[in-house]
Design an enzyme around this catalytic site. Sequence first.
Site, PDB file in Angstrom:
ATOM      1  N   ASP A   1      48.948  19.226   3.935  1.00  0.00           N
ATOM      2  CA  ASP A   1      49.606  20.052   4.795  1.00  0.00           C
ATOM      3  C   ASP A   1      51.175  19.976   5.213  1.00  0.00           C
ATOM      4  O   ASP A   1      51.545  18.312   6.076  1.00  0.00           O
ATOM      5  CB  ASP A   1      49.002  20.388   5.662  1.00  0.00           C
ATOM      6  CG  ASP A   1      50.246  22.160   6.673  1.00  0.00           C
ATOM      7  OD1 ASP A   1      50.329  22.166   6.106  1.00  0.00           O
ATOM      8  OD2 ASP A   1      48.808  22.838   7.151  1.00  0.00           O
TER       9      ASP A   1
ATOM     10  N   CYS B   1      47.185  29.948  10.713  1.00  0.00           N
ATOM     11  CA  CYS B   1      48.780  29.516  10.160  1.00  0.00           C
ATOM     12  C   CYS B   1      49.089  29.124  11.612  1.00  0.00           C
ATOM     13  O   CYS B   1      48.696  29.276  12.548  1.00  0.00           O
ATOM     14  CB  CYS B   1      48.629  30.437   9.225  1.00  0.00           C
ATOM     15  SG  CYS B   1      50.755  29.433   8.910  1.00  0.00           S
TER      16      CYS B   1
ATOM     17  N   HIS C   1      47.536  23.194   3.367  1.00  0.00           N
ATOM     18  CA  HIS C   1      47.367  24.447   4.126  1.00  0.00           C
ATOM     19  C   HIS C   1      46.850  25.492   3.907  1.00  0.00           C
ATOM     20  O   HIS C   1      46.914  25.677   2.460  1.00  0.00           O
ATOM     21  CB  HIS C   1      49.331  24.163   4.810  1.00  0.00           C
ATOM     22  CG  HIS C   1      49.127  25.181   5.108  1.00  0.00           C
ATOM     23  ND1 HIS C   1      49.058  25.029   7.206  1.00  0.00           N
ATOM     24  CD2 HIS C   1      49.535  27.045   5.335  1.00  0.00           C
ATOM     25  CE1 HIS C   1      49.223  26.104   8.039  1.00  0.00           C
ATOM     26  NE2 HIS C   1      49.789  27.296   7.020  1.00  0.00           N
TER      27      HIS C   1
END
Length: 286
Positions: free
Chosen positions: A221, A164, A256
């Site tokens: 995502d 991330c 994600h």
Amino acid sequence: MEKNSAEQLVGTRATHAGFAAAVQPVCEPQIVHTPTEGLQADWVHISVDGFEVPAYVAYPQGAIPPAAGAKAPPVLLVIHEIFGVHEHIADVVRRFAQQGYLAIAPALLLRQGDAASFSSIEALMSQVIRKVPDAQVMRDLDAVVDWAHAQGGDTGRLAVTGFCWGGRVTWLYAAHQPAIRAGVAWYGRLVGPVSELAPQHPVDVVGRLAGPVLGLYAGQDSGIPLDTVDKMKSTLRRGSESARRSEIEVYAEASHAFYADYRPSYHPEAAADAWRRCLAWFERHV
């Protein structure tokens, strides 16, 4: 370093036991738990510009310093999410150490605040993350590399991976640090507004990649649109030799943080395949 229990290792000002408050709900128990048996694992503090940066470190027992005639372990930087070095990132460090790496996860946000103390992602983003200069992060990572070299790690085989927020940093550091042999970026943002603190983004630095980067992304995502992933793919094809050797894999059904086995976003099939690709990438390039 003395060998400690996992519970002791998570008790430092860099993190709190368990997981950062802002990531609730957490799926308990954590799907994967890597014990410290066979490893040396502990927190260290690395001085950078007068600030003591805590870092969680793990490596095969007895590998540092290397015994006479033994090969020093390759050095792998593990860059945390916005939530800091909590138990999941510490566990990832141990996973890489089990593969033979001197793995290090420095806590890169503490000058701006303790990420583990925030109960909402919005507050964490506004009060900490958006105040962290990229240049500060690069200096901290350079100091961690110097520290690893001084301990006897093989920084001639230097790699970086991150998740991330750390995925974006992985791309940037692979362009910043000429010793990087390879990187693996897990769902890191690729484009964004330019500012004094963030003057460039991954799509802007592909011409300077020191080593090839494997990007691992998710088709579902919402924070990283697929058109930005496609833009990165085309930019890599026009970039330096290391850029052209880079690859991006998209897991169409995943969202994600699909590797985060402590969160509802965890996607076991995508996570397992991505981990396999990650290890193979480092074995090939590092």
